[in-house]
Design a protein around this motif. Structure first.
Motif, PDB file in Angstrom:
ATOM      1  N   PRO A  10       0.221  32.801 -15.642  1.00 40.67           N
ATOM      2  CA  PRO A  10       0.063  33.952 -15.977  1.00 40.67           C
ATOM      3  C   PRO A  10       1.766  34.422 -16.299  1.00 40.67           C
ATOM      4  O   PRO A  10       2.252  34.964 -15.672  1.00 40.67           O
ATOM      5  N   ALA A  11       2.527  34.904 -17.734  1.00 43.37           N
ATOM      6  CA  ALA A  11       3.463  35.228 -17.861  1.00 43.37           C
ATOM      7  C   ALA A  11       3.928  36.324 -17.568  1.00 43.37           C
ATOM      8  O   ALA A  11       5.032  36.475 -16.398  1.00 43.37           O
ATOM      9  N   SER A  12       2.746  36.717 -17.122  1.00 36.89           N
ATOM     10  CA  SER A  12       3.057  38.158 -16.165  1.00 36.89           C
ATOM     11  C   SER A  12       3.540  38.618 -14.991  1.00 36.89           C
ATOM     12  O   SER A  12       4.217  38.904 -14.138  1.00 36.89           O
ATOM     13  N   GLU A  13       2.847  37.625 -13.954  1.00 42.30           N
ATOM     14  CA  GLU A  13       2.500  37.093 -13.506  1.00 42.30           C
ATOM     15  C   GLU A  13       3.664  36.830 -12.898  1.00 42.30           C
ATOM     16  O   GLU A  13       4.679  36.878 -11.769  1.00 42.30           O
ATOM     17  N   ALA A  15       6.863  37.072 -14.517  1.00 43.52           N
ATOM     18  CA  ALA A  15       8.069  37.915 -14.550  1.00 43.52           C
ATOM     19  C   ALA A  15       7.243  38.820 -13.342  1.00 43.52           C
ATOM     20  O   ALA A  15       8.474  39.070 -13.183  1.00 43.52           O
ATOM     21  N   ALA A  16       6.882  38.951 -12.897  1.00 43.71           N
ATOM     22  CA  ALA A  16       6.379  39.961 -11.474  1.00 43.71           C
ATOM     23  C   ALA A  16       7.123  39.021 -10.402  1.00 43.71           C
ATOM     24  O   ALA A  16       8.244  39.453  -9.575  1.00 43.71           O
ATOM     25  N   ARG A  17       7.228  37.700 -10.505  1.00 44.14           N
ATOM     26  CA  ARG A  17       8.277  37.008  -9.511  1.00 44.14           C
ATOM     27  C   ARG A  17       9.136  37.228  -9.182  1.00 44.14           C
ATOM     28  O   ARG A  17       9.943  37.025  -8.420  1.00 44.14           O
ATOM     29  N   GLN A  19      11.243  39.458 -11.083  1.00 42.07           N
ATOM     30  CA  GLN A  19      11.674  40.434 -10.844  1.00 42.07           C
ATOM     31  C   GLN A  19      11.054  40.675  -9.360  1.00 42.07           C
ATOM     32  O   GLN A  19      12.499  41.825  -8.378  1.00 42.07           O
TER      33      GLN A  19
END
Length: 157
Positions: A10-13, A15-17, A19
């Motif tokens: 998922p895009a949120s994961e 983005a978290a990686r 970051q």
């Protein structure tokens, strides 16, 4: 999707990686446009920035640095844009009254038409390496001077 292809995250994961990766880096990471304007500064090593991030975004290299230094940086950026290759430079810089040596790798980022849209700059503090290299160079110079000024022959079997 077949059994051999990687599962899309998922895009949120993602983005978290990304970051987490940026936060773990010991380098300065920033993006400039082809004109040398600061577009984005990652949340890494703000302590090594010449000015705070908010003072840089939207400004050009010539707005921030003295002319000679800005010209040096801008020429490297232009070289990366024109060659569409990574360009590496080394330079001294005083940050908060402390002298540093940096290595910057400027990597052009192309748009869908193959034109340079921006330049990703990864900047590393190489001060310890630079000082060691300079000390070795100075010792070699002293040794060379000593050997050249000897009035005796040197025999190395």
């Amino acid at each position: 999707m077949n059994a051999n292809s990687p599962k899309e995250m998922p895009a949120s994961e993602a983005a978290a990686r990304l970051q987490a990766l940026l936060e773990a880096m010991q380098d300065i990471v920033l993006i400039l446009d082809p004109a040398g304007r600061y577009v984005e500064i990652a949340s890494t090593r703000h302590d090594l920035l010449y000015r705070p991030p908010d003072d840089l975004i939207g400004k050009t290299l010539h707005d921030i640095f003295p002319r000679e230094q800005a010209d040096f940086f801008h020429n490297a950026l232009l070289q990366a844009c024109q060659s569409q290759q990574v360009v590496t430079i080394e330079y001294p810089l005083t940050v908060d009254e402390r002298d540093f040596w940096f290595e910057a790798r400027l990597s052009p980022v192309l748009d869908a038409q193959g034109k340079v849209a921006s330049v990703l700059s990864i900047i590393r503090d190489i001060t310890p390496h630079y000082l060691t290299r300079e000390a070795l160079w100075e010792r070699e110079k002293q040794y060379r001077t000593l050997v050249e000024q000897l009035n005796a022959a040197i025999y190395i079997p």
